[in-house]
Enzyme design. Structure first.
Site, PDB file in Angstrom:
ATOM      1  N   VAL A 186       0.837  -1.201   0.000  1.00 38.51           N
ATOM      2  CA  VAL A 186       0.000   0.000   0.000  1.00 38.51           C
ATOM      3  C   VAL A 186       0.872   1.251   0.000  1.00 38.51           C
ATOM      4  O   VAL A 186       0.608   2.207  -0.742  1.00 38.51           O
ATOM      5  CB  VAL A 186      -0.950  -0.038   1.220  1.00 38.51           C
ATOM      6  CG1 VAL A 186      -1.572   1.336   1.463  1.00 38.51           C
ATOM      7  CG2 VAL A 186      -2.029  -1.094   1.011  1.00 38.51           C
ATOM      8  N   LYS A 187       1.912   1.227   0.787  1.00 42.87           N
ATOM      9  CA  LYS A 187       2.798   2.393   0.848  1.00 42.87           C
ATOM     10  C   LYS A 187       3.494   2.629  -0.491  1.00 42.87           C
ATOM     11  O   LYS A 187       3.646   3.777  -0.931  1.00 42.87           O
ATOM     12  CB  LYS A 187       3.853   2.180   1.943  1.00 42.87           C
ATOM     13  CG  LYS A 187       4.906   3.286   2.041  1.00 42.87           C
ATOM     14  CD  LYS A 187       4.329   4.604   2.533  1.00 42.87           C
ATOM     15  CE  LYS A 187       5.296   5.781   2.357  1.00 42.87           C
ATOM     16  NZ  LYS A 187       6.523   5.672   3.121  1.00 42.87           N
ATOM     17  N   ILE A 188       3.912   1.565  -1.129  1.00 40.10           N
ATOM     18  CA  ILE A 188       4.559   1.713  -2.433  1.00 40.10           C
ATOM     19  C   ILE A 188       3.582   2.277  -3.458  1.00 40.10           C
ATOM     20  O   ILE A 188       3.924   3.164  -4.243  1.00 40.10           O
ATOM     21  CB  ILE A 188       5.146   0.359  -2.898  1.00 40.10           C
ATOM     22  CG1 ILE A 188       6.348  -0.007  -2.017  1.00 40.10           C
ATOM     23  CG2 ILE A 188       5.580   0.428  -4.358  1.00 40.10           C
ATOM     24  CD1 ILE A 188       6.800  -1.440  -2.171  1.00 40.10           C
TER      25      ILE A 188
END
Lengths: 312, 312, 312, 312
Positions: free
Chosen positions: D174-176
């Site tokens: 999700v962060k990527i």
């Protein structure tokens, strides 16, 4: 079907047009040539052409070819007050236009020809003057099939390949598609040539391999000297290429064809224009790509064959 | 510099390798051929090759060519327990590898060869088996220049063009660059062929013109039957092409070369893989492009010359 | 500078226009509303508007706002035979147009207004009807600074932010730039939402995080229900978005600004149009992206806040 | 489910980590802070933190947060000889890692925690130190749901939004995804800001409108000063952004998700790296875009609100 006794006229003796007319002359078709600047027409005389004093002098020819710089010139030489079709009842049976114009201009001229009982063939070409001289020109032709069959032997004198692609003005579309590929392939060559160079392979060696590989074409070969020597003397400018991308993407838009590679290439061509280098050859895509990769290019002092010598 | 009395061995008689070995045989080099599945080697006998019982039988040859399916096979046939280089003091002077492997694998094998006093040439090729048979194969070679000069005459028997591109393993880089172009050009052909078709020009007519134009290449010509007939019998799959894009973009990343067209094409190739059609030819880029344009393609019933007949 | 006693007229009571007029009414500006279909104007009465029988009834107002569907309507309501400016010597001091029209149309109307002594402000908005109702509308305004200062208090009643961006019609350019971002962001959301989903994260969870992150916007939030529930009831269609990309890329072309991301997005928007799904919301870019990734989407049964409830 | 009496440890007091620990302290959680350079930990004392002499001093805490610079540091502080988990039978119940590491590193650490009976939450954040201070940080969390529920109240003290996105290490994905959007949005802002400027609108006015429009986000707002003043003091460098694109595109490759916009943006980010400007903020995408458009940017002398003042 071919009629080998057709008399031929030629309008437009720029470098490209002259080279084409001369090929017809050498093949025995003896064209009468008219050019706005008469000296250019005169220069074809030694190769077997005759020179017309005015366009009217071509009205009695069976077939007249036009090779001019764009739609305005085309309309002028055909439909202007002194134009080829200005005298009712006295006009060639066939007009063959080899210029690069849009499908719209082509359709307009075709309609005007039809109104005067003249058959019109749209016959844009692939190549530049040097390509003509080397015998490697190719031609896409559209219009009435019967008319094509009648004059195809003349077209075949102009280069190595003549393709009938359909009715009306679809050859214009074909030519635009061709020019999109010219832009995409050049940007691709720029990307991989820079990659190879940063990896330690000289441009000369890389392009030598590429040209001899299954990916090599007349085009990759004749563009190679520019890539190796960084000689950007123009054969085709970024402005002209951008115009073709405008036409091609407008066609994609009209026909609902998404064209991701062509659209991206158009922006990279736009970038060369934005940089202000508009009078050089569009091979400056190589310079742009090298700059994007942080690479300072230097001319390589290696002889490169452009593949166009010893034309037929 | 060339030594015309060199004895030659050949490892790998798949369709491509066999075709190449046969070309050497016809040129008088009489290679001894070894293949894991012996029957394939046997089939080369009628064309003038001899057959080796095991790889050891090739250790006394002056030059041994390898044409195998990837790095694992290459390492196995050269460095394995029964491999070409397994017997100290008994090895060919030169190994020439024509397989497609990464620069890393190539360097590893080169180092192992060097440790055994064997000269190694990396010589990846452009073309498929049919291209070999037609005499249109081309080869990029890297390694010691002196070694290249010694065996170049043998390489020249394999195809129409042999290019020495530099030291070490840079020919691997050159091959990857070439394959990036193969993907970009195919996507470009897909875009413009679909545009032309939606504009009323048959694929057969369009590609006929394109192939004869300055943009035409051996590749555009031999890919044309697939585009016209929608015959996607694989010569090269989307998975293999994706692997080459992985390698090419990784190189771009490593060498700090932004490659916008290649990167975008990689995503379009990925899309064909994502669609699950991984066993067909990568020419399905055409299908994908047509679907994106809302166009249902139908096979055209027109004979198309792939340009590979009548090989030399 | 603001004149709080200005009388106000309003032309165009579609869903968006009505919502805006009602906001003025609630703020005490008591606009007189005219709409071609009178019933729509009548519906604003209960919120404090009055209704004009004809456009002529608005000619004595100090300021008249227009919110119509495009340039043809705008020209008609202002310059038509029964239009706002049809009676010499009797016209509002200021016309404020909130419609979405090109800079060219805007300039034409501005010139006509000027010829009649009427000040014209171009004031396109960011948001849809629901955004208006929630008080989150924003407005870019261009025209004479003095005129802007005079009516800015009225504009501020319409939404949360009013920005004066310059002279003449530059607010139209600003609006087009904004809409390019709308397309790019939606395609980007489609790519990363599909990536997250294939990696095991529900669209609801992913967008919940994204909306609360620094990347979240009013837009990403109000588009989230469509992404989660696959409800493509249109707020803005692919055809309209394509039109904005046409305008934006034409501007890039005219101003020599290469726009790689915008150009690529335009092709992906084109692809949704080519698929024939032209009456759904442009959020179908998600569907298209999922299909490209070989992923069959299913509606997720999770409540999603569109961020527009409880408007001010 | 929440346990309000949990004792808390904190490892990593760089600018970001310190700001986060301080928020916990202000909320009453009184974290014990350890940092390799002790002075940085000491600086948190005045805000209500205590300082640990060594990592061992945190082993008795119920929950320990880590906020370090990458996978190597994370593994060192947790699994090293003096690390948090080095003493059998004496370890926190829960470790929450807020650093940015790949899913692979995260899974490795998770497994090591599990082997020691420690629950592990992966909790990467969106924002920089200034965002933390303004109370606008958001967090994506993955791991055992029960563990999340137990410590969620602590996470909520850190910022404005905490989202549980699933099991295991999916929060890393999700962060990527989030960071891919960060790159795409910045390039998009660069394109449209340059277009607006060439069309006559100042960057300050354009971004003022954009930030207040439905497209405005915390990010577009806090990046605006850099765009207006051309102040490229780094918050996040092109090298770091390129790393995230490497990870994101590798994920796309692994999960078979074509990502055209992300892939193209990656190449434009690569271009900033190739230009050598690797220590400035990635907002230099604006400079690059302006150069591509032939526009020489000048700093605008206009105050710009970054939207981060007056944090909560």
């Amino acid at each position: 079907m071919a009629d080998n006794d057709l008399t031929v006229g030629w309008i437009g003796a720029g470098r490209m047009g002259a080279a084409m007319a001369i090929r017809l002359a050498r093949a025995g078709a003896a064209p009468a040539v008219w050019n706005r600047t008469r000296a250019k027409a005169e220069a074809t005389r030694e190769h077997g052409c005759t020179v017309a004093d005015d366009i009217a002098g071509l009205r009695d020819r069976d077939v007249v070819f036009t090779m001019v710089s764009g739609p305005a010139d085309l309309e002028s030489v055909l439909l202007g007050a002194d134009g080829l079709l200005a005298e009712p009842g006295r006009a060639p049976a066939v007009v063959v236009d080899c210029s690069t114009v849009s499908a719209e201009s082509s359709a307009l001229v075709r309609a005007q020809c039809a109104a005067r009982g003249v058959q019109f063939l749209a016959a844009p070409v692939s190549g530049n003057a040097k390509v003509v001289e080397s015998g490697k020109l190719s031609i896409a032709v559209s219009g009435p099939r019967e008319t094509f069959d009648r004059v195809a032997h003349l077209l075949r004198h102009l280069g190595r390949a003549v393709t009938y692609v359909g009715e009306d003005d679809v050859s214009r579309l074909v030519k635009i598609c061709h020019n999109l590929m010219l832009g995409v392939v050049t940007q691709c060559m720029a990307e991989i040539t820079v990659l190879a160079e940063k990896g330690g392979v000289s441009r000369a060696a890389f392009l030598d391999f590429l040209n001899d590989s299954v990916m090599g074409s007349v085009f990759t070969r004749y563009k190679s000297p520019a890539f190796v020597h960084l000689d950007y003397t123009p054969t085709f400018t970024p402005l002209l290429l951008r115009k073709d991308f405008d036409l091609g993407l407008a066609l994609g838009r009209e026909l609902d064809v998404p064209m991701p590679l062509a659209a991206l290439t158009a922006q990279l061509v736009q970038q060369t224009v934005s940089s202000g280098r508009v009078t050089e050859d569009f091979a400056i895509l190589l310079d742009q790509q090298a700059a994007a990769a942080g690479l300072a290019l230097k001319p390589e002092d290696t002889p490169v064959d452009d593949g166009l010598a010893g034309g037929s």
